[in-house]
Write a protein that holds these residues in place. Structure first.
Motif, mmCIF file in Angstrom:
data_model
loop_
_atom_site.group_PDB
_atom_site.id
_atom_site.type_symbol
_atom_site.label_atom_id
_atom_site.label_comp_id
_atom_site.label_asym_id
_atom_site.label_seq_id
_atom_site.Cartn_x
_atom_site.Cartn_y
_atom_site.Cartn_z
ATOM 1 N N GLY A 1 0.802 -1.217 0.000
ATOM 2 C CA GLY A 1 0.000 0.000 0.000
ATOM 3 C C GLY A 1 0.833 1.264 0.000
ATOM 4 N N HIS A 2 2.150 1.149 -0.009
ATOM 5 C CA HIS A 2 3.013 2.321 0.050
ATOM 6 C C HIS A 2 3.976 2.406 -1.129
ATOM 7 N N ALA A 3 3.687 1.677 -2.206
ATOM 8 C CA ALA A 3 4.579 1.675 -3.358
ATOM 9 C C ALA A 3 4.026 2.463 -4.535
ATOM 10 N N SER A 4 2.721 2.453 -4.731
ATOM 11 C CA SER A 4 2.147 3.054 -5.938
ATOM 12 C C SER A 4 0.642 3.193 -5.787
ATOM 13 N N PHE A 5 0.068 4.106 -6.545
ATOM 14 C CA PHE A 5 -1.385 4.169 -6.647
ATOM 15 C C PHE A 5 -1.915 3.013 -7.494
ATOM 16 N N ARG A 6 -1.059 2.438 -8.277
ATOM 17 C CA ARG A 6 -1.434 1.359 -9.177
ATOM 18 C C ARG A 6 -1.984 0.175 -8.376
ATOM 19 N N ALA A 7 -3.069 -0.414 -8.846
ATOM 20 C CA ALA A 7 -3.689 -1.535 -8.143
ATOM 21 C C ALA A 7 -3.205 -2.891 -8.652
ATOM 22 N N GLU A 8 -2.864 -2.969 -9.923
ATOM 23 C CA GLU A 8 -2.457 -4.233 -10.530
ATOM 24 C C GLU A 8 -0.991 -4.166 -10.948
ATOM 25 N N PRO A 9 -0.265 -5.262 -10.763
ATOM 26 C CA PRO A 9 1.141 -5.265 -11.179
ATOM 27 C C PRO A 9 1.275 -5.215 -12.696
ATOM 28 N N VAL A 10 2.377 -4.693 -13.120
ATOM 29 C CA VAL A 10 2.675 -4.537 -14.535
ATOM 30 C C VAL A 10 2.980 -5.904 -15.158
ATOM 31 N N GLY B 1 12.275 12.003 -17.203
ATOM 32 C CA GLY B 1 11.655 10.718 -16.947
ATOM 33 C C GLY B 1 11.346 10.497 -15.487
ATOM 34 N N GLU B 2 10.386 9.610 -15.256
ATOM 35 C CA GLU B 2 10.012 9.228 -13.894
ATOM 36 C C GLU B 2 10.553 7.836 -13.612
ATOM 37 N N VAL B 3 11.203 7.679 -12.477
ATOM 38 C CA VAL B 3 11.823 6.409 -12.120
ATOM 39 C C VAL B 3 10.925 5.566 -11.221
ATOM 40 N N SER B 4 11.103 4.268 -11.344
ATOM 41 C CA SER B 4 10.473 3.283 -10.465
ATOM 42 C C SER B 4 11.539 2.265 -10.100
ATOM 43 N N THR B 5 11.579 1.887 -8.826
ATOM 44 C CA THR B 5 12.524 0.887 -8.364
ATOM 45 C C THR B 5 11.811 -0.030 -7.379
ATOM 46 N N TYR B 6 11.923 -1.327 -7.612
ATOM 47 C CA TYR B 6 11.299 -2.329 -6.752
ATOM 48 C C TYR B 6 12.317 -3.409 -6.425
ATOM 49 N N VAL B 7 12.344 -3.816 -5.152
ATOM 50 C CA VAL B 7 13.242 -4.871 -4.693
ATOM 51 C C VAL B 7 12.394 -5.946 -4.015
ATOM 52 N N ALA B 8 12.673 -7.202 -4.332
ATOM 53 C CA ALA B 8 11.963 -8.320 -3.709
ATOM 54 C C ALA B 8 12.166 -8.292 -2.200
ATOM 55 N N ALA B 9 11.134 -8.641 -1.453
ATOM 56 C CA ALA B 9 11.210 -8.625 0.011
ATOM 57 C C ALA B 9 12.383 -9.459 0.518
ATOM 58 N N GLN B 10 12.668 -10.569 -0.144
ATOM 59 C CA GLN B 10 13.767 -11.439 0.291
ATOM 60 C C GLN B 10 15.130 -10.790 0.138
ATOM 61 N N PHE C 1 5.344 7.923 -1.613
ATOM 62 C CA PHE C 1 4.505 8.138 -0.436
ATOM 63 C C PHE C 1 5.389 8.447 0.773
ATOM 64 N N PRO C 2 4.970 9.386 1.627
ATOM 65 C CA PRO C 2 5.787 9.762 2.787
ATOM 66 C C PRO C 2 6.103 8.583 3.713
ATOM 67 N N GLU C 3 5.232 7.591 3.736
ATOM 68 C CA GLU C 3 5.436 6.433 4.605
ATOM 69 C C GLU C 3 6.544 5.505 4.107
ATOM 70 N N ASN C 4 6.967 5.671 2.862
ATOM 71 C CA ASN C 4 7.972 4.799 2.272
ATOM 72 C C ASN C 4 9.366 5.367 2.556
ATOM 73 N N HIS C 5 9.756 5.278 3.817
ATOM 74 C CA HIS C 5 11.013 5.871 4.285
ATOM 75 C C HIS C 5 12.234 5.313 3.555
ATOM 76 N N ALA C 6 12.238 4.018 3.291
ATOM 77 C CA ALA C 6 13.394 3.407 2.626
ATOM 78 C C ALA C 6 13.569 3.971 1.219
ATOM 79 N N SER C 7 12.478 4.130 0.491
ATOM 80 C CA SER C 7 12.569 4.660 -0.868
ATOM 81 C C SER C 7 13.001 6.124 -0.854
ATOM 82 N N LEU C 8 12.489 6.891 0.072
ATOM 83 C CA LEU C 8 12.899 8.297 0.176
ATOM 84 C C LEU C 8 14.397 8.392 0.468
ATOM 85 N N ALA C 9 14.888 7.574 1.391
ATOM 86 C CA ALA C 9 16.313 7.593 1.729
ATOM 87 C C ALA C 9 17.160 7.156 0.530
#
Length: 163
Positions: free
Chosen positions: A25-34, A74-83, A114-122
């Motif tokens: 709930g803190h990664a994107s407004f998008r509801a479905e994965p790409v 451009g707008e960036v997106s970065t995602y890392v697997a929980a593991q 999102f402000p709650e996504n502290h790791a991404s902001l850092a």
């Protein structure tokens, strides 16, 4: 770990990592994965982090507009697997994406977090993004643990140092 351009064979893992991020709930407004077609069509430049045949994260840049005046923005997106969280993959991916984007002529990169996504902001601050401000109540979340809530978004920007 190797960083490389994504291939169609990576599609399921890219989608799974994206889905994992969206469930927070803190990664994107998008509801479905790409899916692969949307990923391939949206992102002009992308990288995956692969280790022992497994994709552990991805980072990509999409044009913010089709207008000529905004070419190179451009707008960036970065995602890392929980593991793989906490192993420096996000930093490696985004740092390399910044370098590759500059080499390809991108002069401004933006991120909306999102402000709650502290790791991404850092992470973004670490690789040279500056906070420009907060977009208050930018959109209403339609899914996940904060569905129905209007969400603020921190707007960040990084200008190329080689332009």
């Amino acid at each position: 770990m190797i960083l490389r351009p994504p291939r169609p064979a990576d599609a399921m893992q890219i989608t799974a990592i994206h889905a994992e991020g969206l469930t927070t709930g803190h990664a994107s407004f998008r509801a479905e994965p790409v899916d692969w077609d949307a990923f391939h069509d949206a992102y002009a430049l992308a990288l995956v982090a692969e280790e022992h045949g497994t994709i552990l994260g991805w980072s990509a840049v999409a044009p913010t507009s089709t207008r000529d005046t905004y070419a190179g923005v451009g707008e960036v997106s970065t995602y890392v697997a929980a593991q793989a969280v906490g192993r420096g993959l996000g930093k490696a991916l985004l740092s390399r994406l910044v370098a590759d984007s500059e080499a390809a002529g991108w002069w401004t990169l933006v991120a909306q977090i999102f402000p709650e996504n502290h790791a991404s902001l850092a992470l973004h601050r670490h690789v040279g993004f500056d906070v420009l401000g907060t977009r208050r109540g930018l959109g209403r979340m339609t899914h996940g643990p904060v569905a129905g809530q209007w969400r603020d978004v921190i707007f960040l920007e990084r200008r190329s140092r080689v332009r």
